[in-house]
Design a protein around this motif. Structure first.
Motif, short mmCIF file in Angstrom:
data_model
loop_
_atom_site.label_atom_id
_atom_site.label_comp_id
_atom_site.label_asym_id
_atom_site.label_seq_id
_atom_site.Cartn_x
_atom_site.Cartn_y
_atom_site.Cartn_z
N MET A 42 0.82 -1.22 0.00
CA MET A 42 0.00 0.00 0.00
C MET A 42 0.85 1.27 0.00
O MET A 42 0.32 2.37 -0.13
N GLY A 43 2.17 1.11 0.17
CA GLY A 43 3.04 2.29 0.24
C GLY A 43 2.86 3.06 1.54
O GLY A 43 3.01 4.28 1.58
N VAL A 44 2.55 2.34 2.64
CA VAL A 44 2.29 2.96 3.93
C VAL A 44 3.56 2.89 4.79
O VAL A 44 4.06 1.80 5.07
N SER A 45 4.05 4.05 5.18
CA SER A 45 5.23 4.10 6.06
C SER A 45 4.81 3.77 7.49
O SER A 45 3.62 3.77 7.82
N THR A 46 5.78 3.51 8.34
CA THR A 46 5.49 3.24 9.75
C THR A 46 4.73 4.41 10.35
O THR A 46 3.77 4.21 11.09
N ALA A 47 5.13 5.62 10.02
CA ALA A 47 4.46 6.81 10.55
C ALA A 47 3.01 6.91 10.08
O ALA A 47 2.16 7.47 10.78
N ASP A 48 2.71 6.38 8.90
CA ASP A 48 1.35 6.48 8.34
C ASP A 48 0.46 5.28 8.67
O ASP A 48 -0.71 5.25 8.27
N GLN A 49 0.98 4.32 9.41
CA GLN A 49 0.16 3.15 9.75
C GLN A 49 -1.09 3.51 10.54
O GLN A 49 -2.17 2.94 10.27
N PRO A 50 -1.04 4.47 11.48
CA PRO A 50 -2.29 4.85 12.17
C PRO A 50 -3.35 5.41 11.21
O PRO A 50 -4.55 5.17 11.40
N VAL A 51 -2.93 6.12 10.17
CA VAL A 51 -3.87 6.65 9.17
C VAL A 51 -4.50 5.48 8.42
O VAL A 51 -5.72 5.45 8.20
N PHE A 52 -3.69 4.51 8.01
CA PHE A 52 -4.19 3.30 7.34
C PHE A 52 -5.22 2.60 8.22
O PHE A 52 -6.31 2.25 7.76
#
Length: 154
Positions: A92-102
């Motif tokens: 999904m191209g989700v960084s560790t920092a963006d995992q909560p948004v996912f």
């Protein structure tokens, strides 16, 4: 009384995932009929959510050998092992920092497969993000297709 788990044919389930994903892609296309533009965003989103549900169940079944029950995407995602979750984030191209948004987007649509089928009764409750559901469904199809368990043997 809780339902007992059922054994699952992973190849058959993979075929179903592919078929529903194709149907979702077709529903998302703009169609011109009689000079009118027809789009089916609720149908596409509903089908994408179903593809995600089946994909999560496929992943769980590769570990347990049994079909998981339920439609809630967050509950199913929580049953997936951490290594596979990381692969999903990567696809999904989700960084560790963006995992909560996912995880928030997933939670927002966790029951959309059920809710979309009855949208006329409770449309205001629907958190509708067709681009996220489409991207996640396609990522899941791609991820599953890489597994040797998705291919017929023999």
């Amino acid at each position: 009384m809780a339902k007992s788990p059922k054994k699952i044919d992973l190849i058959y389930l993979k075929h179903n995932i592919d078929q529903f994903n194709l149907a979702a892609q077709r529903a998302a296309e703009e169609v011109h009929i009689g000079g009118k533009v027809i789009m089916l965003p609720i149908a596409a989103h509903t089908l994408h959510c179903f593809v995600i549900e089946l994909s999560f169940k496929w992943i769980i079944a590769t570990r347990t050998g049994e079909m998981e029950h339920g439609h809630d995407l967050t509950s199913l995602f929580n049953k997936i092992d951490d290594g596979t979750k990381q692969a999903i984030y990567m696809f999904m191209g989700v960084s560790t920092a963006d995992q909560p948004v996912f995880l928030k987007k997933l939670a927002d649509m966790a029951t959309d497969f059920m809710d979309c089928r009855y949208f006329a009764e409770d449309m205001p409750g629907l958190k509708f993000d067709p681009s996220f559901s489409s991207k996640l469904a396609n990522a899941m199809v791609e991820l599953i297709s890489l597994s040797p368990k998705s291919k017929p043997t023999g």
